[in-house]
Scaffold this active site. Structure first.
Site, mmCIF file in Angstrom:
data_model
loop_
_atom_site.group_PDB
_atom_site.id
_atom_site.type_symbol
_atom_site.label_atom_id
_atom_site.label_comp_id
_atom_site.label_asym_id
_atom_site.label_seq_id
_atom_site.Cartn_x
_atom_site.Cartn_y
_atom_site.Cartn_z
ATOM 1 N N ALA A 54 0.824 -1.217 0.000
ATOM 2 C CA ALA A 54 0.000 0.000 0.000
ATOM 3 C C ALA A 54 0.852 1.258 0.000
ATOM 4 O O ALA A 54 0.474 2.273 0.594
ATOM 5 C CB ALA A 54 -0.929 -0.015 1.213
ATOM 6 N N ARG A 75 -1.913 7.811 -11.571
ATOM 7 C CA ARG A 75 -2.972 7.746 -12.582
ATOM 8 C C ARG A 75 -4.353 8.093 -12.010
ATOM 9 O O ARG A 75 -5.290 8.370 -12.769
ATOM 10 C CB ARG A 75 -3.006 6.355 -13.222
ATOM 11 N N GLY A 107 9.488 -0.877 -6.670
ATOM 12 C CA GLY A 107 8.879 -2.097 -7.165
ATOM 13 C C GLY A 107 8.299 -2.969 -6.071
ATOM 14 O O GLY A 107 8.561 -2.779 -4.877
ATOM 15 N N THR A 108 7.509 -3.958 -6.492
ATOM 16 C CA THR A 108 6.809 -4.827 -5.543
ATOM 17 C C THR A 108 7.758 -5.714 -4.753
ATOM 18 O O THR A 108 7.526 -5.998 -3.573
ATOM 19 C CB THR A 108 5.787 -5.690 -6.291
ATOM 20 N N TYR A 165 -39.587 22.102 13.782
ATOM 21 C CA TYR A 165 -38.218 21.817 14.196
ATOM 22 C C TYR A 165 -38.235 21.430 15.671
ATOM 23 O O TYR A 165 -38.646 22.212 16.538
ATOM 24 C CB TYR A 165 -37.312 23.037 14.000
#
Length: 459
Positions: A10, A16, A78-79, A366
């Site tokens: 995460a 994007r 990277g992963t 009210y």
């Protein structure tokens, strides 16, 4: 039983998405994507959940709380590099580590459990969760040999002409033998078009060591959807909504138009309730059996009793009893406690007030910061005047009182049991039980004054 661990990826910003909000915190059906993922993981028998955070780390930590440990990935390389960050928690552990991306909100605990079971049964060092995709663009391809065994996984950007035609894709979810995982990660290189350390490269490394590699193909590609932009986010929202609504219908709830009914993931709806189109029901809402909701009604974190009807109205953070009638066009604000058989009609606003059994506020009123007893009738246009510019004050209306139309009840004030307030009164003193209170100027008629006004207007 083999001990199980989970790593949630995460750390990415999600460029994007084109958003100030970090990708994994974008909501699907009102809940951040990463929360969906962790909620499903916590249904499994896991020793530990480690979430890899980077961009928006503090907000992700705040969202998930103490259900996870956290490690910061300072650089997003990277992963494979991301999973390396969990080494401090897992390097000495024996067992199975499941790796899941934080942007896959549709994954279910059932699929994850099936993946883990398959991994254990096969005795594999790695098991990849795969799926068939009608359009595999952007996904890593699963490369199999002539014996149908998994050889390796190729990222879309690195795939050749032949590999890019393969429709079996890597979902980004894996099971690893924990010791084999961290041993192989040390051999992963960044010799690729992105200059990153890919987690799928572990598969090829272990394959070269003659370790067993397995794959578990889920039948539902939709469940594996990874959200990388707003288009995919909308797609995930639609799929999650469909799943939730179908579950409710299978459990005995009638949705007149499920395509136009929005029900959050934590909502509980009992058998034989009816939901009309245009409803938004979210939060920790519980709707009891035979209730009728809508059309065009918003309910958030409320308890709604049996046989209650709420039409074209808004109710938030409140408790609503049995056989209550609300709406159309009522607003039940937070901390309202509405008893059984109460009627709240059109253009009525209730705020931080209790209304006991069989009381009625039928229209244009009210009622705020108030305690209303049993069998009270509150006439049209009544206002509890609760705010003096600095503090809120309490209005008490005791059992069987009758409040005439267009009355102002200036708090703090008590209207006694069985008493009457005449229409048009402004009450700023307590009314005794069984009394009639009249607080208005005596009517004066000035003969022919209307003609005089008209003449003045012409002049």
């Amino acid at each position: 039983m083999t001990k199980r661990y989970a790593v949630v990826l995460a750390a990415g910003q999600g460029t994007r998405m084109k958003s100030k909000l970090y990708k994994v915190l974008h909501p699907v059906m009102g809940k951040p994507m990463v929360q969906h993922v962790v909620n499903q993981l916590t249904k499994l028998k896991l020793e530990n959940v480690i979430t890899i955070v980077g961009f928006g780390a503090e907000k992700v930590k705040e969202q998930l709380g103490d259900v996870s440990n956290f490690v910061i990935q300072e650089e997003q390389l990277g992963t494979g590099h991301a999973v390396m960050q969990a080494e401090e928690f897992l390097k000495d552990k024996e067992g199975t580590t499941i790796v899941v991306c934080g942007d896959t909100p549709l994954l279910t605990s059932q699929t994850l459990e099936a993946l883990l079971s398959h991994h254990d049964k096969e005795g594999a060092k790695v098991t990849v969760l795969t799926a068939k995709a009608s359009d595999p663009t952007g996904y890593g391809r699963v490369i199999r040999n002539k014996y149908n065994d998994v050889e390796r996984i190729v990222e879309h950007k690195d795939a050749n002409e032949s590999e890019i035609t393969i429709d079996e894709i890597n979902t980004g979810t894996y099971c690893f033998d924990n010791q084999s995982l961290f041993k192989a990660l040390k051999q992963v290189s960044n010799n690729n078009s992105q200059g990153e350390y890919y987690l799928p490269d572990v598969i090829q490394i272990l394959k070269k060591s003659n370790e067993k590699i397995s794959a578990f193909q889920t039948k539902s590609f939709d469940e594996t959807l990874g959200v990388n932009d707003r288009v995919a986010l909308a797609q995930a929202e639609k799929l999650m909504k469909k799943r939730i609504n179908e579950d409710h219908m299978r459990n005995g709830v009638t949705l007149i138009d499920p395509d136009n009914s929005y029900i959050g993931p934590d909502v509980i709806i009992k058998q034989d309730a009816i939901i009309y189109p245009g409803c938004f029901i979210d939060g920790n809402t519980i709707i009891e059996s035979d209730a009728v909701i809508g059309p065009n009604t918003e309910i958030r974190s409320c308890e709604v009793g049996e046989n209650t009807t709420i039409r074209q109205s808004v109710a938030i953070d409140s408790k609503i009893g049995k056989r209550v009638q609300i709406g159309p066009f009522a607003h039940i604000r937070p901390q309202a406690d509405i008893g059984d058989e109460v009627k709240i009609g059109n253009f009525v606003e209730i705020k931080k007030a209790t209304l006991d059994k069989n009381s009625k506020v039928s229209h244009l009123s009210y009622i705020g910061d108030a305690e209303v007893g049993k069998g009270v009738n509150i006439g049209c246009g009544t206002i509890t005047v609760n705010y003096d510019g600095k503090n809120k004050h309490l209005t008490k209306i005791e059992d069987d009182a009758f409040i005439g139309c267009n009355s102002n009840l200036i708090a703090p004030v008590t209207i006694g049991k069985g008493s009457y307030v005449a229409a048009g009164s402004t009450i700023n003193k307590n009314v005794p039980a069984d009394a009639l209170s009249i607080a208005r100027v005596r009517q004066t008629n000035k003969e022919d004054y209307g003609k005089k006004l008209k003449k003045m207007q012409k002049d």
